[in-house]
Enzyme design. Structure first.
Site, mmCIF file in Angstrom:
data_model
loop_
_atom_site.group_PDB
_atom_site.id
_atom_site.type_symbol
_atom_site.label_atom_id
_atom_site.label_comp_id
_atom_site.label_asym_id
_atom_site.label_seq_id
_atom_site.Cartn_x
_atom_site.Cartn_y
_atom_site.Cartn_z
ATOM 1 N N GLU A 124 47.494 40.666 35.140
ATOM 2 C CA GLU A 124 46.716 41.580 35.999
ATOM 3 C C GLU A 124 47.454 41.820 37.320
ATOM 4 O O GLU A 124 47.532 42.954 37.809
ATOM 5 C CB GLU A 124 45.326 40.995 36.268
ATOM 6 C CG GLU A 124 44.497 41.926 37.157
ATOM 7 C CD GLU A 124 43.266 41.259 37.733
ATOM 8 O OE1 GLU A 124 42.561 40.539 37.004
ATOM 9 O OE2 GLU A 124 43.015 41.461 38.933
ATOM 10 N N THR A 160 41.388 40.139 40.666
ATOM 11 C CA THR A 160 39.914 40.169 40.588
ATOM 12 C C THR A 160 39.284 38.793 40.397
ATOM 13 O O THR A 160 38.108 38.614 40.701
ATOM 14 C CB THR A 160 39.458 41.062 39.412
ATOM 15 O OG1 THR A 160 40.102 40.613 38.223
ATOM 16 C CG2 THR A 160 39.788 42.515 39.660
ATOM 17 N N ASN A 218 40.543 32.531 35.214
ATOM 18 C CA ASN A 218 39.210 32.384 35.808
ATOM 19 C C ASN A 218 38.541 31.084 35.360
ATOM 20 O O ASN A 218 37.805 30.469 36.119
ATOM 21 C CB ASN A 218 38.359 33.631 35.532
ATOM 22 C CG ASN A 218 37.805 33.663 34.131
ATOM 23 O OD1 ASN A 218 36.803 33.036 33.841
ATOM 24 N ND2 ASN A 218 38.470 34.384 33.235
ATOM 25 N N SER A 260 36.055 34.748 29.797
ATOM 26 C CA SER A 260 36.650 35.124 28.508
ATOM 27 C C SER A 260 36.253 34.143 27.401
ATOM 28 O O SER A 260 36.901 34.110 26.357
ATOM 29 C CB SER A 260 38.173 35.187 28.648
ATOM 30 O OG SER A 260 38.654 34.006 29.261
HETATM 31 S S1 SF4 Z 1 36.270 39.172 35.382
HETATM 32 FE FE1 SF4 Z 1 35.590 40.583 33.771
HETATM 33 S S2 SF4 Z 1 34.390 42.179 34.830
HETATM 34 FE FE2 SF4 Z 1 35.616 41.069 36.353
HETATM 35 S S3 SF4 Z 1 37.514 42.243 36.559
HETATM 36 FE FE3 SF4 Z 1 37.923 40.666 35.043
HETATM 37 S S4 SF4 Z 1 37.442 41.646 33.099
HETATM 38 FE FE4 SF4 Z 1 36.510 42.902 34.682
#
Ligand code: SF4
Length: 282
Positions: A124, A160, A218, A260
């Site tokens: 990303e 993000t 994440n 995810s």
């Molecule tokens: S966490 Fe999910 S909703 Fe947020 S930017 Fe990444 S893919 Fe998109």
């Protein structure tokens, strides 16, 4: 032994959308995904069985094949190369990632040096950098700032899935060395909600289990958030990794899952803890 599930856990909007579209597309045949669709090996395997094959590049694909761009997005150069080759693009870039890409591009056009706060090697971040201009810089942590060269006018966007703590620490440090600073907070709400819920839950239980791909940024950050709360935290991908001794003397187990992590993986973890004597508090 009670099991508590975080208020927000598991698939986010962007991942849900990517998974359902990819499964639909699989039916048409000749569908390839540029890199694993999500950072969860078990779900990627399920997709592969449905007919979505993961490729690291598209050199061997033929005109007319379908190429999925995953939620992380890709630099614009990669998109145009794929189009020039005659591939049918299924662009599943998450709209929130798309917003970070556009913010970076606008900052570049306005003459700012773009700073992307995030992990250099994450796809990303690489996709956002592709829109940010040649003098863009990626900053992972506040200490990096001491070793980098900056212009006077800085424009900031974030990966993000960054934590607010890291983002604000870096922004504050850049504020001290810049003449002009423009900041776009591009951290996605799903990320913040999952981190907040994990933090609250970690404060209320004896141990935390964080479920999700080891390659998922994440999910890894959810584990860090729980450890910062001072709780023993185990990051697992699948139920079989759990060991009975983790639960000795434990009364309250907190469980969360990355954006995810599919529900079926989370459910199999809950089932296994119940087999070990846990009771889910729903
Ligand atoms: S966490 Fe999910 S909703 Fe947020 S930017 Fe990444 S893919 Fe998109």
């Amino acid at each position: 032994m009670k099991i508590f599930l975080a208020d927000k856990a598991g698939f986010c909007f962007g991942v849900k959308r990517a998974i359902s579209t990819a499964f639909e597309a699989a039916a048409g045949g000749n569908v390839y995904c540029l890199g694993p669709l999500i950072h969860n090996p078990q779900e990627v395997e399920r997709l592969s069985r449905a007919g979505v094959r993961t490729v690291e590049d598209f050199a061997a694909l033929k005109s007319g094949d379908y190429l999925i761009i995953r939620s992380h997005g890709v630099p614009p150069r990669v998109l145009s190369q794929a189009r020039d080759k005659g591939l049918n693009i299924i662009d599943l870039t998450c709209p929130f990632v798309g917003k970070a890409q556009r913010d970076a591009e606008n900052l570049k056009k306005e003459g700012y040096q773009v700073i992307v706060i995030g992990e250099k090697k994450h796809p990303e971040v690489q996709s956002i950098v592709g829109y940010a201009g040649d003098n863009a810089v990626v900053v992972e942590k506040a200490d990096d700032i001491d070793h980098l060269q900056f212009h006077n006018r800085l424009g900031i966007v974030a990966q993000t899935t960054q934590s607010y703590g890291n983002f604000s620490e870096i922004v504050l440090k850049l504020l001290r060395i810049s003449k002009e600073l423009k900041v776009f907070n591009t951290i996605c709400n799903s990320t913040k909600e999952r981190q907040d819920a994990a933090r609250v839950l970690a404060g209320q239980v004896d141990i935390m289990l964080v479920v999700g791909g080891r390659n998922s940024a994440n999910t890894g950050r959810l584990a860090s958030v729980c450890r910062q709360e001072g709780k023993p935290t185990y990051h697992i991908e699948v139920a079989d990794e759990m060991q009975a001794e983790w639960f000795k003397g434990v009364e309250k187990i907190g469980v969360t899952a990355g954006a995810s992590t599919p529900d079926w993986v989370l459910e199999s973890v809950l089932k296994k803890i119940q087999e070990l004597g846990g009771k889910v508090d729903r």
